[in-house]
Scaffold this motif. Structure first.
Motif, PDB file in Angstrom:
ATOM      1  N   HIS A   1     -52.563 103.212  23.748  1.00  0.00           N
ATOM      2  CA  HIS A   1     -52.095 103.298  25.132  1.00  0.00           C
ATOM      3  C   HIS A   1     -52.971 104.308  25.869  1.00  0.00           C
ATOM      4  N   THR A   2     -53.592 103.878  26.945  1.00  0.00           N
ATOM      5  CA  THR A   2     -54.418 104.774  27.765  1.00  0.00           C
ATOM      6  C   THR A   2     -54.576 104.153  29.144  1.00  0.00           C
ATOM      7  N   GLU A   3     -55.251 104.860  30.010  1.00  0.00           N
ATOM      8  CA  GLU A   3     -55.407 104.382  31.379  1.00  0.00           C
ATOM      9  C   GLU A   3     -56.526 103.349  31.476  1.00  0.00           C
ATOM     10  N   ASN A   4     -56.304 102.381  32.370  1.00  0.00           N
ATOM     11  CA  ASN A   4     -57.366 101.415  32.643  1.00  0.00           C
ATOM     12  C   ASN A   4     -58.259 101.945  33.748  1.00  0.00           C
TER      13      ASN A   4
ATOM     14  N   GLU B   1     -54.151 103.180  35.655  1.00  0.00           N
ATOM     15  CA  GLU B   1     -52.804 102.763  35.259  1.00  0.00           C
ATOM     16  C   GLU B   1     -52.695 102.784  33.734  1.00  0.00           C
ATOM     17  N   LYS B   2     -51.522 103.195  33.231  1.00  0.00           N
ATOM     18  CA  LYS B   2     -51.280 103.202  31.792  1.00  0.00           C
ATOM     19  C   LYS B   2     -51.186 101.765  31.275  1.00  0.00           C
ATOM     20  N   CYS B   3     -51.987 101.447  30.262  1.00  0.00           N
ATOM     21  CA  CYS B   3     -52.004 100.102  29.690  1.00  0.00           C
ATOM     22  C   CYS B   3     -52.128 100.183  28.170  1.00  0.00           C
TER      23      CYS B   3
END
Length: 602
Positions: free
Chosen positions: A520-523, A527-529
């Protein structure tokens, strides 16, 4: 049970023998040097084979009669066929001791059928132990006195071959086929044959390797420097002999190297060629001395006759030998320069890549500073080790400029050059574009060092499954790799690469992320993805489609299309773009890889 005594007498009285001729081939000139005459009995007789025929004759004390009949029939047939090459005739030294031996009979037969004695070579064979060498010496003296050349047959099979060789000093020595069979896989045989060739040079004798049956045996013999060969590889004995040897038999290794040339290197031997006017091997030693004397810059003289190179004369070696005790200008000045030839020169096709030239020279461990460059087997010019080294160094520096600093794989410039060369030479090849999925999120979370490790893992996997003989791997930046496939099983290799890479990926993640199936990390939008584990997408262009392209640009476009389609498929996947081959018919193939099997996606 047949009456063999009656059978052999009937054969001799009826002259029921047939000579067969097997060519002896000059590897230097790539043509037939002569023919060995081999006798066959009647096809319906138990004495058809030479072994049975001569064994039976000896058993009933008819060896001398059989040998003279063989000689008569052979010479007559040789004359009738109007053969211009040398005739090799087998002779038993023991026949000279027989009461019925007729001195001068062979010369009479040659005169009767109009055959020049200088075109005949007598093969002497000694297969029985003896306390002295008088018989063999007497035989050699007897036949030399008639003007014949002498060959010592089956060296290594007799009881005292080396001593006989040293005492008889024959013009030819034939290595027994036992030492030729599979010698490429036998270091002991290789060393034995190398030693024979080395001794032959010092004794001014030509070696004939008998019993060559395979390409591998031929290649090994040629690399050693042996100048003549005989065996089924070239031709079998026949009643009507072959007149020419297929040129392709001499060029197998050369063709293989040249075919693979575009996959290895764009620079070929033609780039280092020196145009040196050759001389004939028949040129006298004194004339060669004058050439060197009047041209101080002349250091190399190739010997060429009928466009075929037979040797190279090096100034320093020539002068050293000439003024040594063995060679003197007064003694040998009128002799042909060919007596200075120690080895068959290394011949390199003009289209052979520089790196393969270097590899071949290294494998031969040659000390000669130059080699012959040919085109279709014919002389073009000379290449030198200094020029080769200079070009190879320049090329390595040029390649280093375009190599990826992380993997040291070639970049887009040398890869594109090779693609264009493949297209120009109309050599089929496949093409692959390999790209990592979910690489940036992994790089952000695990650091650049971890990202570099993943990229190196891709490079190592590609190199493992695509060695140099199967293709070329390039790294064009970031996580993008391209591959030229020069093998037929390119699709199978790609599937194996996907399997191998998938098994490697978990070692680069924490247990937590492995269990979760990703991170889980930012795109890119902040945004968290959730991003799955890294996978590999492969866009492929098949050989039929690449063959219809005009340049590397067309192939890159097709591969990019295929890669985009592959990236739409979850997980490790590949997509084959056959747009060119199908002429826009929509014929595409895609594959995805799971832990258990590959799925075709329609």
């Amino acid at each position: 049970m047949p009456d063999l005594r009656k059978e052999i007498i009937n054969i001799l009285d009826g002259k029921l023998l047939t000579p067969h001729f097997q060519p002896i081939v000059s590897l230097t000139h790539k043509k037939i040097l002569g023919y060995e005459a081999l006798i066959r009995g009647p096809s319906n007789s138990p004495l058809h084979s030479p072994f049975n025929l001569f064994t039976t004759a000896e058993r009933f004390n008819l060896s001398t009669k059989l040998e003279f009949l063989c000689r008569e029939i052979t010479i007559q047939r040789y004359a009738d066929l109007d053969i211009k090459e040398k005739l090799f005739i087998n002779a038993s030294p023991l026949v000279l001791l027989q009461p019925e031996f007729k001195k001068g009979e062979t010369l009479r037969l040659l005169d009767q059928y109009g055959v020049n004695p200088r075109s005949v070579v007598i093969e002497l064979t000694e297969h029985k132990p003896a306390d002295n060498y008088e018989i063999m010496r007497a035989s050699a003296k007897h036949y030399r006195g008639m003007g014949f050349e002498i060959a010592l047959d089956d060296l290594g099979a007799g009881y005292s071959g080396l001593r006989l060789w040293a005492e008889l000093l024959p013009e030819y020595v034939k290595i027994d086929k036992h030492f030729v069979h599979s010698l490429h896989n036998d270091p002991i045989k290789l060393n034995f044959v190398r030693s024979i060739q080395s001794m032959a040079v010092s004794l001014n004798c030509s070696v004939i390797a008998e019993g060559i049956e395979t390409q591998e045996e031929f290649k090994a013999i040629e690399k050693i420097g042996i100048t003549n060969a005989q065996g089924y590889y070239f031709a079998r004995p026949t009643a009507v002999p072959v007149k020419e040897i297929d040129k392709a038999l001499f060029a197998i290794e050369q063709d293989t190297d040249c075919k693979s040339a575009p996959f290895n290197n764009a620079t070929t031997a033609v780039q280092i060629i020196r145009d040196i006017t050759p001389i004939s091997a028949k040129t006298t030693i004194s004339d060669v001395m004058n050439l060197f004397h009047h041209n101080s810059e002349l250091t190399i003289l190739p010997l060429v006759d009928d466009n075929i190179a037979s040797g190279i004369i090096f100034r320093d070696k020539f002068l050293t030998k000439l003024f040594s005790s063995r060679y003197g200008i007064d003694l040998h000045g009128k002799n042909p320069i060919k007596m200075f030839i120690e080895n068959t020169p290394l011949c390199i096709d003009k289209n052979m890549p520089i790196d393969l030239v270097s590899k071949q020279l290294t494998s031969l461990m040659t000390n000669d500073p130059a080699f012959i460059i040919t085109h279709n087997g014919e002389y073009m010019g000379v290449g030198t080790l200094l020029d080769l080294l200079a070009e190879f160094t320049r090329q390595q520096i040029d390649n280093a400029k375009h190599a990826n600093p992380l993997t040291l794989l070639p970049g887009s410039v040398p890869i594109n050059n090779q693609i264009n060369q493949l297209l120009a030479n109309k050599i089929p090849f496949g093409f692959g574009y390999f790209d990592l999925d979910n690489f940036k999120p992994f790089n952000d979370v695990y650091s650049y060092d971890a990202g570099d490790a993943i990229i190196k893992a891709v490079a190592n996997t590609l190199i493992q499954y695509i060695p140099a003989e199967s293709g070329r791997v390039g790294h064009i930046g970031g996580d993008d790799f391209i591959v030229i496939f020069t093998c037929d099983d390119w699709l199978t290799r790609c599937k194996n690469i996907l399997k191998a890479f998938e098994s490697t990926v978990p070692s680069h993640y924490s247990d937590k992320d492995i269990n979760a199936g990703g991170i889980h990390t930012e795109n890119r939008a902040g945004e968290k993805c959730f991003f799955p584990l890294i996978s590999l997408s492969v866009g492929l262009v098949d050989p039929v489609s690449t063959s219809q392209c005009q340049s590397h640009v067309d192939i890159a476009d097709l591969a990019s299309e295929a890669k985009k389609m592959a990236k739409k498929i979850p997980g490790n996947s590949l997509f084959i773009n056959q747009r060119m081959a199908a002429k826009n018919s929509g014929n595409f193939q895609s594959f995805t890889h799971s832990a258990t099997k590959l799925h075709i996606v329609n």
